[in-house]
Design an enzyme around this catalytic site. Structure first.
Site, PDB file in Angstrom:
ATOM      1  N   TYR A  97       1.901 -10.591   2.066  1.00 44.02           N
ATOM      2  CA  TYR A  97       0.455 -10.078   1.902  1.00 44.02           C
ATOM      3  C   TYR A  97      -0.378  -9.853   0.816  1.00 44.02           C
ATOM      4  CZ  TYR A  97       2.274  -5.210   2.551  1.00 44.02           C
ATOM      5  OH  TYR A  97       2.952  -4.099   2.556  1.00 44.02           O
ATOM      6  N   GLU A  98      -1.640  -9.735   0.671  1.00 38.32           N
ATOM      7  CA  GLU A  98      -2.449  -9.626  -0.455  1.00 38.32           C
ATOM      8  C   GLU A  98      -2.128 -10.772  -1.484  1.00 38.32           C
ATOM      9  OE1 GLU A  98      -4.418  -7.406   0.223  1.00 38.32           O
ATOM     10  OE2 GLU A  98      -3.323  -5.794   1.362  1.00 38.32           O
TER      11      GLU A  98
END
Lengths: 578, 578
Positions: free
Chosen positions: B431-432
């Site tokens: 994620y990110e």
């Protein structure tokens, strides 16, 4: 996500191992040629994909349950077990005398790989039956063999190995389970064991526990361990099943992975009614354990290969389907078009292929060694065993992480199924001897034990082959790199490996094992190209070459890095005070 | 297993970052000195250990539930949230104008680390509040700020970021959620979003969703994305809560880890009753996202540090208690006495320490950059951000695996609690922005974007420091090695990094990032010793030196290996056909 046996790869590598080790010239293997191997693999592939693979996620989601003192396996397990044993797969590599099919290891190896890829948690009883049988064949009396082996080989009864206790894990010498001799020659067994795979379940009518215990006057430590066979239900002289033998399952573990495989705590002789029979000599249990251990380590390494393959197949399929991002023309592309995703896929592909090859070679060498007292051959197998076990399982963990990474956020969602691969893989570097224990075995026993003789022979063989292909322009860069690694290891041999003080050497034992594993994989990839016909099928052969190049560029440099660490003599490690 | 903030390390590294970047000379930070930092850290440490850590395993075991369209958080979550917000922790680094405490990043960083170690799943709302507030501060109208910010800063309302859609993950340009302008200046929002952290929950009265959507006439791709604020319950002009805004949670994910953090699917405007307000300009949503992204990436890197620390503490405690095997005298020893176990512990210790230092340095640089237009400084932060995000999280995954390995079979058993660290860590490299995306950002934007200027400046700084300490005999070997790595990167710069064709370069982008991460960690460890008083406390200082040596011996060689891969120009990768 469905597993399909990588039949083409397997066929190639089986044939290569068979030829390279001259199994075709072995009288004892007459009739067990590669045609037979291919036929068996074809059948196994169908069973693996058709019966076992569909149960893999069910096993993970449902797990085993422990209810009213009994272990209940997941839906479908019972039926699959019945089919598995009725088809004769359990006795595949066990002697025909006891109902097996007597197939050599080199054929059993790819078959076992299929089972392990398709449903690792389910099929763990298989290695137990194989290892348990080999112990009984080697050490048990004829009477014990006659009563137990036919039932184990047919799958009517399963085998459990009861070694670990809460305070005796890697350190078997610390175990405290007691065995008290009775007048009739049997023993009363009493003690608690944990982490017993398939220690209890609902698949068979009886379970033969191989239990490590101590007699009251046994020497302390590992020299005082004896091995007993302790059935869940007693076995009458005619081999039929008698009364309950006071073998109680007290619970199962709630594990990170392998949910479908029951990991049991067992209490033996709670009511002093647990009877066992000695297998082999008193206080010689560790010898039996060594037989089992080598068997188990090779099987465990194969688990690494199998999980790598399963993960690779899943990731490849997803990467071809999932679109994300665009190419230069602004068209949406499948993520396999992104070089970094392709890198992860080829990393898994080449590593799994190389490890598979290494494992198949070892299997063929074991077949050869069965009728051959050549000490160099036995030493080679002994040298490669800890490398294969530890390196294949460590890499499987890395690969399982990459699979999730290729799936991105979807990989983190359990329903997708690939998180299971990662959770299942996690135990493989721990059980059957941790990576640290394999690395210690490699350095202290296998390298120092013979003053580096077996290692030197291996390096010679690798170097000779690399020297021969160095002129081949497609392989030359990797071959050159392989030779550098060989030179580096040789330069470390006397001072760093044989001469160094034990503690600082053990601090770099895992880096050394990593370097050896990486070197062996590069060697195996090179070996495959050397042995392969360049006209197999054009694309396939070209891909073999690309794998050698890729491994040389992306993985082999880490071997040199690890050897630099070995050279450091654990700088900083001994100085640090926790 | 209880987390204790590594107060001594934090204090040292905070003070070093503060001094080294001249924050003491910054007018804007008057009053925010290290005395204040220490006082805040002390309070935070108590809260982390006392309130958050005890809920970590509960959150994992219970997970969030989705019942009748609502998300229910685990036992204790609500009360902890109340305490957390009432103590003012949410607004710690947010402006005093809106009720925050306005603390600089360099103080917020160690505090956030504590939250993340103590209970990552719980505290994910914190980074959302921080990032969401920064977007509103930068892009939202005064009216929006006035209605939303006080409630967000106080913790009365939480923030959710709605970016991902089933077919738009890393590739935001592909999103299809619609925004239709209304006569009153608001927009009707309609679409489905997935993977929304804390997209629904029972902790606050309202949730402010920041939703990426397209107006009907918006350009295709990422240039047509606009950002809207879409509350779960409408917000009246006076800031009070109005009626339901047609924001429906349709389910939560069953994830491998972070069970306590609800990952929601949200349907906006199922009944065409979902109203949003534009944040910033039309079609400029990506700009806002970049603000958020940098914030989120640094926070995500810090998660890596935090999980590394949590794992290290658990492993160390266990390794000191668990006995297994014997020493030369035949006495049972704690497993920390085994050199390979010690190696794993020191690996975690030194890597976590180095990554923490890197993160604290970046935080201090951001504080400095807030009042400083120095482009070199901004470029440095931009260069280090993807390295820190990707490398810290990749290493956290490796470390989490090591923690389980130290625990052996017990680590595989869920009750022990360390399997959770590994499961939780797994998403951090995804994620990110995945590791592959960070590596692409590093090479294409941060290195190629300025023709290697920022990279050269970083290498100069590292090399200068290494040159200075090369004569220090305890550090000389590592310093020398660091300089070799710098030389190697410089040698690759023109041809391999700036000159190479994009596809083959991207194939080695992650190896390049790995090399940079490893180099930065070695540099940070060296930097710590250089800045530290050698009389801090004798053992501690000696341990700092041992860490530099260890990292030089065990980890730095992998940087050279990775650079050799970079040099290979993806040999084999482009040739292989899947």
């Amino acid at each position: 996500m469905t597993y399909q046996a990588p039949y083409k790869d397997m066929q190639l590598l089986v044939a290569q191992a068979y030829q390279q080790h001259g199994l075709d010239k072995l009288e004892s293997l007459e009739g067990f040629d590669t045609d037979l191997a291919n036929a068996v693999m074809e059948e196994a592939a169908k069973f693996a994909s058709g019966v076992l693979a569909p149960l893999n996620q069910i096993g993970d989601v449902q797990g085993c349950r422990f209810e009213e003192g009994k272990v209940i396996t997941p839906d479908g397990w019972k039926d699959a077990y019945r089919q598995f044993s009725e088809s004769g797969w359990i006795g595949l590599a066990l002697p025909e005398t006891f109902g097996g099919q007597g197939l050599p290891k080199y054929i059993a190896q790819p078959v076992n790989e299929m089972w392990l890829s398709a449903n690792l948690a389910f099929v763990m009883f298989q290695a137990l039956a194989q290892g348990g049988s080999e112990i009984l064949l080697k050490f048990a009396s004829e009477s014990l063999q006659a009563r137990y082996l036919p039932n184990i080989v047919s799958g009517a009864w399963s085998v459990a190995m009861a070694l670990t206790e809460p305070n005796a894990g890697s350190d078997l010498g610390a175990l405290t389970t007691k065995a008290l001799a009775q007048d009739d020659g049997t023993y009363k067994i009493k003690g608690q064991k944990i982490f017993i795979t398939y220690g209890d379940h609902d698949l068979t009518d009886n379970i033969a526990h191989l239990v490590m215990a101590r007699t009251p006057d046994a020497p302390a430590g590992s020299r005082g361990i004896s091995l007993f066979i302790v059935p869940k239900y007693r076995v009458n002289p005619d081999g039929s099943i008698g009364g309950f033998n006071d073998v109680c399952c007290t619970g199962i573990e709630h594990k990170m992975g392998l949910h479908g495989s029951p990991t049991c705590s067992i209490s033996y002789g709670e009511k002093d009614e647990c009877v066992g029979e000695l297998v082999g000599e008193l206080n010689q249990g560790l010898m039996a354990m060594f037989v089992l251990m080598n068997e188990a380590r090779l099987s465990c390494g194969l688990q690494g290969v199998a999980l790598g393959e399963l993960g690779y197949q899943s990731a490849l399929e997803y990467a071809k389907e999932r679109t994300q991002g665009t190419n230069e023309k602004g068209e949406r592309v499948a993520i396999i078009e992104h070089p970094d995703v392709k890198r992860m896929l080829l990393d898994m592909r080449s590593e799994t292929f190389a490890l598979r090859s290494l494992g198949y070679q070892i299997a063929a060498q074991i077949d050869l060694a069965d009728s051959n007292q050549n000490t160099a051959l036995h030493a080679r197998i002994a040298l490669l065993t800890p490398i294969f076990k530890a390196f294949a399982t460590e890499r499987a963990n890395v690969m399982a992480g990459q699979v999730v990474q290729v799936f991105g956020g979807m990989g983190f969602v359990e329903e997708t199924g690939v998180a299971q691969i990662m959770r299942d893989a996690r135990i493989t570097t721990i059980y059957e001897g941790t990576t640290g224990i394999q690395a210690r075995d490699l350095l202290m026993r296998k390298v120092r034990g013979d003053q580096g003789l077996a290692l030197k022979a291996l390096l010679c063989e690798i170097d000779d082959q690399a020297a021969k292909v160095e002129a081949n322009s497609a392989l030359s860069k990797t071959a050159e790199e392989i030779r550098h690694v060989v030179v580096k290891i040789r330069s470390l041999l006397d001072k760093a490996l044989l001469g160094q003080e034990e503690d600082s050497l053990l601090g770099v034992s895992v880096p050394f094992l990593d370097a050896m594993g990486t070197l062996c994989c590069a060697w195996q990839l090179m070996n495959t190209v050397v042995l392969a016909d360049d006209d197999i099928d054009d694309g396939y052969y070209q891909n073999l070459i690309a794998m050698v190049q890729f491994y040389g560029a992306f993985r082999l440099p880490t071997a040199m890095a690890a050897l630099q660490t070995v050279e450091s003599k654990s700088l900083g490690l001994q100085e640090y005070v926790f």
